[in-house]
Structure formats: structure tokens, C-alpha cells
Design a protein around this motif. Structure first.
Motif, mmCIF file in Angstrom:
data_model
loop_
_atom_site.group_PDB
_atom_site.id
_atom_site.type_symbol
_atom_site.label_atom_id
_atom_site.label_comp_id
_atom_site.label_asym_id
_atom_site.label_seq_id
_atom_site.Cartn_x
_atom_site.Cartn_y
_atom_site.Cartn_z
ATOM 1 N N UNK A 1 0.838 -1.403 0.505
ATOM 2 C CA UNK A 1 -0.394 0.447 -0.456
ATOM 3 C C UNK A 1 0.763 1.298 0.586
ATOM 4 N N UNK A 2 1.916 1.003 0.846
ATOM 5 C CA UNK A 2 2.516 2.750 1.303
ATOM 6 C C UNK A 2 3.036 2.666 0.071
ATOM 7 N N UNK A 3 4.385 2.086 -0.137
ATOM 8 C CA UNK A 3 5.416 1.831 -1.791
ATOM 9 C C UNK A 3 5.064 1.421 -3.126
ATOM 10 N N UNK A 4 3.989 0.845 -3.174
ATOM 11 C CA UNK A 4 3.649 -0.173 -4.429
ATOM 12 C C UNK A 4 4.009 -0.998 -4.643
ATOM 13 N N UNK A 5 3.587 -2.277 -5.507
ATOM 14 C CA UNK A 5 4.330 -3.310 -5.574
ATOM 15 C C UNK A 5 5.621 -3.887 -6.258
ATOM 16 N N UNK A 6 5.450 -2.290 -6.792
ATOM 17 C CA UNK A 6 6.830 -2.288 -7.707
ATOM 18 C C UNK A 6 7.770 -1.551 -7.297
ATOM 19 N N UNK A 7 8.659 -1.652 -5.822
ATOM 20 C CA UNK A 7 9.182 -1.270 -5.325
ATOM 21 C C UNK A 7 10.526 -1.690 -4.308
ATOM 22 N N UNK A 8 11.256 -1.104 -3.814
ATOM 23 C CA UNK A 8 12.778 -1.555 -2.938
ATOM 24 C C UNK A 8 11.903 -2.727 -2.028
ATOM 25 N N UNK A 9 11.125 -2.209 -1.359
ATOM 26 C CA UNK A 9 10.542 -2.703 -0.337
ATOM 27 C C UNK A 9 9.892 -3.811 -0.476
ATOM 28 N N UNK A 10 9.576 -4.596 -1.636
ATOM 29 C CA UNK A 10 8.161 -5.337 -1.984
ATOM 30 C C UNK A 10 9.477 -6.327 -2.388
ATOM 31 N N UNK A 11 10.475 -5.723 -3.846
ATOM 32 C CA UNK A 11 11.385 -7.219 -4.186
ATOM 33 C C UNK A 11 11.882 -7.486 -3.373
ATOM 34 N N UNK A 12 12.454 -6.680 -2.081
ATOM 35 C CA UNK A 12 13.036 -7.630 -1.068
ATOM 36 C C UNK A 12 12.528 -8.275 -0.551
ATOM 37 N N UNK A 13 11.754 -8.264 -0.112
ATOM 38 C CA UNK A 13 10.345 -9.005 1.042
ATOM 39 C C UNK A 13 10.066 -10.236 -0.197
ATOM 40 N N UNK A 14 10.248 -10.290 -1.063
ATOM 41 C CA UNK A 14 10.451 -11.322 -2.456
ATOM 42 C C UNK A 14 11.094 -11.780 -2.091
ATOM 43 N N UNK A 15 12.379 -11.300 -2.679
ATOM 44 C CA UNK A 15 12.896 -12.558 -2.181
ATOM 45 C C UNK A 15 13.087 -13.042 -0.824
ATOM 46 N N UNK A 16 13.374 -12.889 0.199
ATOM 47 C CA UNK A 16 13.584 -13.524 1.761
ATOM 48 C C UNK A 16 12.472 -14.448 2.285
ATOM 49 N N UNK A 17 11.004 -14.057 0.905
ATOM 50 C CA UNK A 17 9.849 -14.708 1.362
ATOM 51 C C UNK A 17 10.144 -16.070 0.388
ATOM 52 N N UNK A 18 10.845 -15.689 -0.600
ATOM 53 C CA UNK A 18 10.556 -17.053 -1.658
ATOM 54 C C UNK A 18 12.103 -18.462 -1.097
ATOM 55 N N UNK A 19 12.848 -16.825 -0.223
ATOM 56 C CA UNK A 19 13.758 -17.992 0.262
ATOM 57 C C UNK A 19 13.148 -19.037 1.338
ATOM 58 N N UNK A 20 12.380 -18.447 2.265
ATOM 59 C CA UNK A 20 12.442 -19.302 3.357
ATOM 60 C C UNK A 20 11.422 -20.021 2.942
ATOM 61 N N UNK A 21 10.684 -20.048 1.429
ATOM 62 C CA UNK A 21 8.921 -20.675 1.396
ATOM 63 C C UNK A 21 9.468 -21.324 0.857
ATOM 64 N N UNK A 22 10.993 -21.314 0.088
ATOM 65 C CA UNK A 22 11.501 -23.084 -0.752
ATOM 66 C C UNK A 22 12.848 -23.749 0.327
ATOM 67 N N UNK A 23 12.713 -22.916 1.161
ATOM 68 C CA UNK A 23 14.094 -23.432 1.272
ATOM 69 C C UNK A 23 15.350 -23.388 1.297
ATOM 70 N N UNK A 24 15.495 -22.813 0.152
ATOM 71 C CA UNK A 24 17.163 -22.784 -0.854
ATOM 72 C C UNK A 24 17.725 -21.661 -0.454
ATOM 73 N N UNK A 25 18.934 -21.756 -0.941
ATOM 74 C CA UNK A 25 19.946 -20.900 -0.703
ATOM 75 C C UNK A 25 20.231 -19.897 -1.232
ATOM 76 N N UNK A 26 20.201 -19.469 -2.302
ATOM 77 C CA UNK A 26 19.659 -18.535 -2.912
ATOM 78 C C UNK A 26 18.617 -18.607 -3.374
ATOM 79 N N UNK A 27 18.123 -16.573 -3.565
ATOM 80 C CA UNK A 27 16.843 -16.638 -4.092
ATOM 81 C C UNK A 27 16.921 -15.669 -5.334
ATOM 82 N N UNK A 28 15.875 -14.993 -6.091
ATOM 83 C CA UNK A 28 15.998 -14.079 -6.904
ATOM 84 C C UNK A 28 14.631 -13.448 -6.927
#
Lengths: 421, 421
Positions: free
Chosen positions: B328-355
């Protein structure tokens, strides 16, 4: 039909002559020119060498109505087309303010400073008319010599295609006023070319007897039929072609998925938009290709929720709720697993429709029982579930593409309430 | 450098001139000839018309040491190459017993009777030497005119390739004894062609002063540099080219991602395999393209766990644990959201690297603040997180491709412990 316009294409680039790059530009250009009634009767590839460029330009001029040159228009030292044109036309380079403005706009959008090399790109041969490039820094050039119209274009495919579609085709049409050529393309999925050709033998004879021409344009999983006619009377020709399409529809009623610029992904998208429904995908062997195809359509975020590329069994089990017992008993490439994947993604993303794939794309991983090319595909909605096994071929990239288009066509049939295969 | 052997390729076929078939034959042939030191300096496509064939043959003969003709050698009515050769050579067709034996062998293997049409395929121009075809019925033909060696081959790719590999290459090598040609291609991501050209000006001069040639081969997001050299002494040439590559590496140390047949997806895959690490992706604007590229590499299931194509905000929130407040605050196209996406997928799939990617691919959805082409990319590991904003262009498909290759290169740098951009 014989008083047609003749054109030559001259592709400039060492990379084409050592076979590093296949000359797809010339094939694409030839198609576009054909669509407006201009026939290409010569395609020549020559190196980035002034001597060869001059020899070819001299040899061509006066021998055809149109010559299109691609390549060697970039900013680097091996790009010598512009200098060769100056020599050929006995003219000099002059600085073009509009081209420089275009370059500055492109660079400012990318937040990159404009260098001296970029500034040099705004220099064009004095006698040439400029065709603006909306997609890059090198403009197109238009000039006439010995009754031949020459057009020089950059060789980067998306820039060349952008200039041709947006600027050149309208310009050529108003300049040459070629006769109407009408093309209508019919897209069919799921019937191999040779089978289709047998099924359509009689229809094909009728098409040709009407003075129309027909071409089969096969690509992995899809056959496109192109009917073409040259006409003075546009209305009459359109009616004739429509009648041929109507009779074709009665032969293969459920297998035609679209016409002309339709793609499976655009057709599926349109259906979903019309019905206000959503879609999700669970991809194993297609590895994201189905999502890539669906999201290549502008506005697809309206109906496409997302996809899980479930390359590992852990993801199939944890995210898509596939029963590990079924993976052990039947293998990941099986009806049980692919159906569970489809149902799993439907629930996980809470979508109206779902598609799932699991297969062996190759080159490794095949067994005598499940050879490379074996693919299970499932499509599902809240109350329907349909799955089917396919055995494609040996090539990894072709298998991925065939599985993806087949999956999208199964989806199309499900959403349209057509009977599944 | 100039005393190299020159060859022409003449491709005959209407299907090539309407763009229905891309001329892959010529690219393949050029590669094969280059490998034995024969340089192709002209590729010409002409229609199945005797007039055009004769004009081209006359025009070529005496101008190069070797001319290879493909196409129009089959048994149907539009195959007129053989008749054109008779006209050109002022000779007649004669029946060849060895060619007929070959035809009979092929047909008996397929259990098909030999027809009169097939028998006609055993007729060859009297002055031509025959090159047997182990894969089909039309033989290759070899003759000399005005010091040019001509070779005519069938156009069916696997037949042409079979004759060339098995019979023609050995024959050409012993006939011409050509020098070696070496090519080395260096792949660079993230530096636009014009900037690279400025950075490499001095290096480029040195390359050319050594007698080597250089070509820039740009594609979306990537520039390939190709160094070529002709040598009698293979070892010496290889050393010279390697020294140029070493000095290039010192100018753009972190931006070279590979050589020759390397791709970003194969290089990233190799790094992950070497380190025994895994990777996952969360794609919004790239819509599955990163997953598609990664899974195009055979064996990628070893290190690629999967991807979530998070096209809707719901998926970003529910699956990737992105904070809805940030959307809501920064929009889906933002540094905050893309960084949370990367951290989120790292945890979700339990991988060593994420993009992760989030952007506006276009054509719609742009705003003055975030124009079409704006893309945020993040890469992450357990202890590192790096993100960057890019502004690409206006074309949806090019934006998706540029975002995908840029994301893979950021991953390459992260996995290699190189400093981020």
C-alpha cells in the motif's frame, strides 16, 4: 499476379556469414513485405566491408523496385553501413537534431549520460530521409537511386521489427500502392501436419480451384494454414475467403483455436476475461513456460493469478499437497500426480481454473516405460478434472513448447465447455 | 589476413523468399566451412527459376574459390537446379548406375517400389563428379568453372548435413588445404553497446593491430564480442587471442559472464552445481521467464527448486509473506516489496539463493513516477540481500527479457561473491 513488385533484402553482418547468427531478420522482413503484396526475389548476405557493400548496392540499384538493407547501423567501429551509403550516394554525414533528440530521450529514460559515440549516431547521410526508431538509437534511412527505393535499417531484431511495423509498412503502402493481397491465417492445435493434410485434401483442392493459394506453416504443436488471394475487388475476395473458412470449420470444428494474430495465450486470456474467471498453473516439466506465455499478453494480471514451478518433489508435496505415496508408487510423471498438482494449485491460489504439467523433457531421465518426451497434462475447475498423456519427441526445447501449447489448448477447451480430446 | 579462401553459398527455394522457412542450412554450412578455414563472404537466396539460377551462377563463377548451391535437387516439378546446371555447363543429363543403385537400396530399406520419377533422380549432368548421398536419393554434384569449384547439394537439412559431414568436408580439406580460422566469443551483461565501445576503444585498436578482427553482437541486455583470426600456426594464434582476452578481463573484470556457447542460465547453473547450492525464484513482471531460462538447461532439477510466479498481490502477501502495508505505501514495484519477495521465496522453498522481480513490463500500468520499463530486482542468500532499480524501454517482451538476464547476472555475481553493481 505477375505484375507484382520485386524487392531485394541485403543483410550486412559478419556474424551471419560465419553462421553464428541465423538470418531470421530476412525471413521476418520477407513475410511482412509479402503481406502487403511485395515479393522478395533475392536475399543477399554480405560482410561488414565497404567494398562488398558498394559492389552489392551498385549491382542491385535499378534491378528491383525496393531494396532493404539491414545491419551495420550501430555505434561501433565495425558498423560501416552509413559510411558506405555516403560513398555510394556521393554525399556526407550531417548532424540530425531530431535523431539526437530521440537518442537523448532514450538515454534519459535509462538514466545513462549521452556519450560522444551516441552523439555520432545522430549523424546521417545528407540526402537520406530519416525514418525514426522508437526502440533504439540508430534511425532508419530512405533514399532513391536509379529508380530503386533503398531503405537501410538497424540489424537488432526488435528495433528493425519496430521500425518496419510502425513506420515503414505504412510508408511503403502509400508510396507503392501495391495491389491488395489478403491473407487469412487459421491456427490449429493438436493435429499433426501430415494428418491434417490428409483430412483437408478435398477442401484444399477447392481452395486452389478458386484461385486462392494455401500454405501450411507448422511450428511445434501448432499448424497454421494461410489462405492468400490477390484482388482488385476487396469485398469479393473477403467473401470468397470467408466461405472457405466456414467449410474448414465444419471439418475441424473444435481444433481451430484462432485466426491471424491470435495466440493460444491470448485466446485463453480473452475467454477468462469474458467469463470473469481466474487461472493458476503448476508446472513441472514446462518449467515456467506456460506462465511466460500467459504473462506475455498485456493485461494478463487481470485473470492470471500466478504459477508454481514445482521442479522438485518437495514443492509438489509441500506446496501443491501431492500425496508422497503417489509419487513413490506411480512416479512424478503420472496421471495421479499431475491431477493432484492441478487440484492442489486450484486450492493454493484459490483460482477458478488450473493447469498442471509433469513430464520428462530430456535429454536425460527417460526409461523404457516412460521415454523422453512423455508428458502428463491436467486441467481442472471446481467441478471438472481432465488429464491426458502425450509422447512428444527427443528435443528438450521442442518438448517444453509442445507441452505448453497442448496444455493451453486443453484449458481453452475446458473453459469453452468443448469436449476434451 | 586477406589471403584466406573465399566461398559463396547459393540457397535456392521460393519458401526461403516468402519467409516461410528460415535459412538455417546456410548458417550451418557457413559454420562448417569456417571450422576448416574457408570463409563465406556471400550468401544469396534466389527463387526456383532457371533465369535467376543462371544469372547467379554466371555472376559468381571466377569470383570465389568455392560456391555451394543447396536446394532444388529433388524429384518434383519445381526442382530445376539440375537442368539449370546442364544449361550453365552446356552439357546433358546422363544416367548414373551408382546413383541408381543407391536409390534402389534406400527404397528397398523402406519397402517402397522404385518409380519412374525416382529413376529420373539417377540422371546427372555429364561433366559433374558425383558425391554420394547416404541419407537420400539426390546425389551431390561437384564441378569446376572459371577456377571456381561448384558443389550442388540437396536442400533437405539432414541430407545436406550428412553429405557435407561425411563426404564434402574431407574432400574440400584435401583439395584446398585451407588455413585455420579461430573465433572466440566473449559475453558481457549490463553494459550498453555504445558504452562498452567507448570503454574498449584502446583495447579494440590493439586487437585490430594484431591482425585480428572484432565484432559486436548485441541482444537485449547482452553484448557479445567476437574475436576472429586466420592462422597457419594454430598454437600461436590461440596464444595471441588468449592474451587479448586477458587484457579485456582487466578492463571489465566482473561483467564478462561467459564465452562461446555459455549462457547466463548455464553459467549460473554451473556455479550452483559446483557449490552444491540451490536456487528459487519469485517472479512478478518476468512472469516465469527466469524459471523458463533456468529450466531450459538439461539437469537443472539438480539445483533449481522452483519458482512462484506471483502475478497478483494476494500471492505476494499469502505465499511470499510480503507485508501488505508495504504494498500500500510503496507500491508492488518497489525496493521494499521486491526485497520481501526475495526473502519470502528463500524461506518458502528453503533454498540457498533466491531472485525476485517486480516491475511494469508495459504497455499499460506506467505512471510519471514509475514509467513503463521500471523494474526492481533483488537477489538474496541467507546472509546477503541486494536490490537495484532499472529503467528499461517500452517493449513488453524486451523488458521481460532484459529484466530476466539482468536478474540472472545479479545472481551470478552474488553466488561468485563479486561486488554487486
Amino acid at each position: 499476379m505477375e505484375k507484382r513488385m520485386n524487392a531485394s533484402i541485403i543483410s550486412i553482418g559478419d556474424e551471419l556469414l560465419i553462421g553464428q547468427v541465423v538470418n531470421t531478420n530476412a525471413a521476418w522482413l520477407a513475410q511482412q513485405l509479402n503481406l502487403i503484396g511485395i515479393y522478395v526475389n533475392r536475399i543477399i548476405i554480405i560482410p561488414d566491408k565497404m567494398e562488398d557493400i558498394l559492389y552489392t548496392l551498385k549491382n542491385i540499384s535499378g534491378k528491383c523496385q525496393l531494396a532493404i538493407i539491414t545491419g551495420g547501423m550501430g555505434p561501433t567501429k565495425d558498423d560501416i553501413t552509413k559510411y558506405s551509403l555516403c560513398e555510394f550516394l556521393n554525399t556526407k554525414l550531417v548532424f540530425s537534431e531530431p535523431v539526437f533528440e530521440n537518442i537523448k530521450t532514450i538515454f534519459s529514460k535509462r538514466n545513462i549520460p549521452v556519450s560522444d559515440t551516441n552523439r555520432k549516431q545522430a549523424e546521417v547521410p545528407e540526402v537520406c530521409e530519416i525514418i525514426m526508431n522508437d526502440f533504439g538509437t540508430a534511425p532508419g534511412l530512405w533514399f532513391t537511386k536509379s529508380d530503386t527505393v533503398f531503405v537501410a535499417l538497424p540489424g537488432v531484431p526488435f528495433e528493425m521489427e519496430g521500425i518496419v511495423s510502425n513506420r515503414l509498412i505504412p510508408k511503403l503502402t502509400s508510396y507503392f500502392k501495391p495491389p491488395y493481397i489478403i491473407h487469412k491465417t487459421i491456427h490449429i492445435q493438436g493435429i499433426p501436419e501430415s494428418h491434417l493434410s490428409d483430412m483437408l485434401e478435398e477442401w484444399e483442392r477447392g481452395v486452389k480451384e478458386s484461385g486462392l493459394s494455401l500454405a501450411y506453416l507448422p511450428q511445434p504443436g501448432i499448424v497454421k494454414l494461410r489462405i492468400s488471394g490477390v484482388a482488385d475487388d476487396l469485398q469479393k475476395m473477403q467473401t470468397l475467403i470467408n466461405s472457405k473458412i466456414t467449410s474448414l470449420q465444419s471439418i475441424v470444428p473444435d481444433d481451430i483455436f484462432g485466426y491471424d494474430n491470435d495466440t493460444l495465450e491470448s485466446v485463453v486470456g480473452e475467454l477468462l476475461k469474458q467469463k470473469g474467471r481466474t487461472l493458476a498453473a503448476a508446472e513441472s516439466c514446462t518449467g515456467g513456460k506456460i506462465a511466460t506465455m500467459l504473462t506475455s499478453v498485456p493485461g494478463s494480471s487481470q485473470y492470471f493469478i500466478g504459477s508454481v514451478v514445482a521442479y522438485s518433489n518437495d514443492v509438489k508435496i509441500n506446496t501443491l499437497s501431492v500425496n508422497p505415496y503417489n509419487i513413490n508408487k506411480y512416479g512424478a510423471v503420472s496421471q495421479q500426480v499431475v491431477e493432484e498438482m492441478a487440484k492442489g494449485i486450484l486450492r493454493f491460489f484459490n483460482s477458478d481454473y488450473a493447469v498442471a504439467t509433469s513430464g520428462i523433457a530430456g535429454p536425460d531421465g527417460g526409461t523404457p516405460e516412460k521415454p523422453v518426451g512423455t508428458v502428463w497434462i491436467a486441467v481442472a475447475s471446481a467441478d471438472k478434472l481432465h488429464s491426458k498423456k502425450f509422447i512428444f519427441g527427443n528435443l528438450r526445447d521442442v518438448n517444453i513448447t509442445r507441452a505448453s501449447v497442448t496444455a493451453l489448448n486443453m484449458l481453452r477447451k475446458l473453459i469453452s465447455d468443448l469436449k476434451p480430446d
